[in-house]
Design a protein around this motif. Structure first.
Motif, PDB file in Angstrom:
ATOM      1  N   GLU A   1      17.496  45.606 -17.120  1.00  9.47           N
ATOM      2  CA  GLU A   1      17.765  46.866 -16.431  1.00  9.47           C
ATOM      3  C   GLU A   1      18.794  47.692 -17.198  1.00  9.47           C
ATOM      4  N   TRP A   2      19.825  47.037 -17.695  1.00  8.75           N
ATOM      5  CA  TRP A   2      20.861  47.739 -18.453  1.00  8.75           C
ATOM      6  C   TRP A   2      20.271  48.337 -19.731  1.00  8.75           C
ATOM      7  N   MET A   3      19.462  47.534 -20.446  1.00 10.25           N
ATOM      8  CA  MET A   3      18.855  48.029 -21.685  1.00 10.25           C
ATOM      9  C   MET A   3      17.851  49.139 -21.410  1.00 10.25           C
ATOM     10  N   ASP A   4      17.102  49.036 -20.308  1.00  7.72           N
ATOM     11  CA  ASP A   4      16.161  50.096 -19.944  1.00  7.72           C
ATOM     12  C   ASP A   4      16.894  51.406 -19.655  1.00  7.72           C
ATOM     13  N   ALA A   5      18.046  51.313 -18.982  1.00  9.89           N
ATOM     14  CA  ALA A   5      18.830  52.514 -18.704  1.00  9.89           C
ATOM     15  C   ALA A   5      19.300  53.151 -20.012  1.00  9.89           C
ATOM     16  N   CYS A   6      19.757  52.325 -20.949  1.00 11.95           N
ATOM     17  CA  CYS A   6      20.175  52.844 -22.264  1.00 11.95           C
ATOM     18  C   CYS A   6      18.992  53.476 -22.988  1.00 11.95           C
TER      19      CYS A   6
ATOM     20  N   ARG B   1      16.339  54.859 -21.660  1.00 13.83           N
ATOM     21  CA  ARG B   1      16.010  56.148 -21.043  1.00 13.83           C
ATOM     22  C   ARG B   1      16.952  57.246 -21.531  1.00 13.83           C
ATOM     23  N   VAL B   2      18.237  56.924 -21.631  1.00 20.16           N
ATOM     24  CA  VAL B   2      19.213  57.915 -22.107  1.00 20.16           C
ATOM     25  C   VAL B   2      18.872  58.333 -23.533  1.00 20.16           C
ATOM     26  N   TRP B   3      18.633  57.356 -24.410  1.00 20.95           N
ATOM     27  CA  TRP B   3      18.356  57.689 -25.813  1.00 20.95           C
ATOM     28  C   TRP B   3      17.014  58.387 -25.972  1.00 20.95           C
ATOM     29  N   ASN B   4      16.009  57.980 -25.213  1.00 20.90           N
ATOM     30  CA  ASN B   4      14.720  58.688 -25.285  1.00 20.90           C
ATOM     31  C   ASN B   4      14.867  60.134 -24.849  1.00 20.90           C
ATOM     32  N   ASP B   5      15.655  60.362 -23.797  1.00 18.57           N
ATOM     33  CA  ASP B   5      15.907  61.735 -23.345  1.00 18.57           C
ATOM     34  C   ASP B   5      16.619  62.537 -24.438  1.00 18.57           C
ATOM     35  N   ARG B   6      17.610  61.933 -25.071  1.00 20.95           N
ATOM     36  CA  ARG B   6      18.338  62.630 -26.137  1.00 20.95           C
ATOM     37  C   ARG B   6      17.436  62.935 -27.325  1.00 20.95           C
ATOM     38  N   PHE B   7      16.582  61.993 -27.709  1.00 18.38           N
ATOM     39  CA  PHE B   7      15.664  62.240 -28.817  1.00 18.38           C
ATOM     40  C   PHE B   7      14.648  63.324 -28.455  1.00 18.38           C
TER      41      PHE B   7
END
Length: 118
Positions: A81-86, A88-94
């Motif tokens: 869950e923690w890695m998935d949240a990270c 999502r953040v990086w995919n949004d930024r990219f």
């Protein structure tokens, strides 16, 4: 706030412990069964099992004289869950970076490039 992820990631940092978890995906196993593919002693495997147990990645039980290890998914689920949240953040930024690049790219080729394609 309890830090449950640090022990999980510390346990996962060791390749022997990851291999043990991989083996336990197939079902419960004894220390002897888990030690079999490794060139280490059973006490060394027992130390690895204690680390995995304290991280909440396995549980251990006794059946007669045998001690079995069992894969526990709770710790892995929290880490996932923690890695998935990270992610999502990086995919949004990219995605936002790609959109910004697309807005700033010139759709018409340079004059030199037009001559080369003609």
């Amino acid at each position: 706030m309890d830090d449950v992820l640090s022990p999980v990631f510390a346990a996962l940092a060791d390749p022997t412990r990851r291999a043990i978890l991989q083996r336990l995906r197939g079902g419960d196993a004894t220390v002897a069964e888990l030690a079999e593919p490794f060139d280490v002693s059973q006490p060394a495997i027992s130390k690895h099992l204690r680390v995995l147990e304290s991280a909440g990645l396995i549980s251990r039980s006794r059946v007669a004289t045998a001690r079995y290890s069992h894969l526990e998914l709770g710790g892995l689920e929290e880490a996932t869950e923690w890695m998935d949240a990270c992610k999502r953040v990086w995919n949004d930024r990219f995605d936002r970076f790609d959109a910004a690049l697309a807005r700033h790219q010139d759709p018409t080729p340079e004059p030199d490039q037009q001559e080369e394609t003609a």
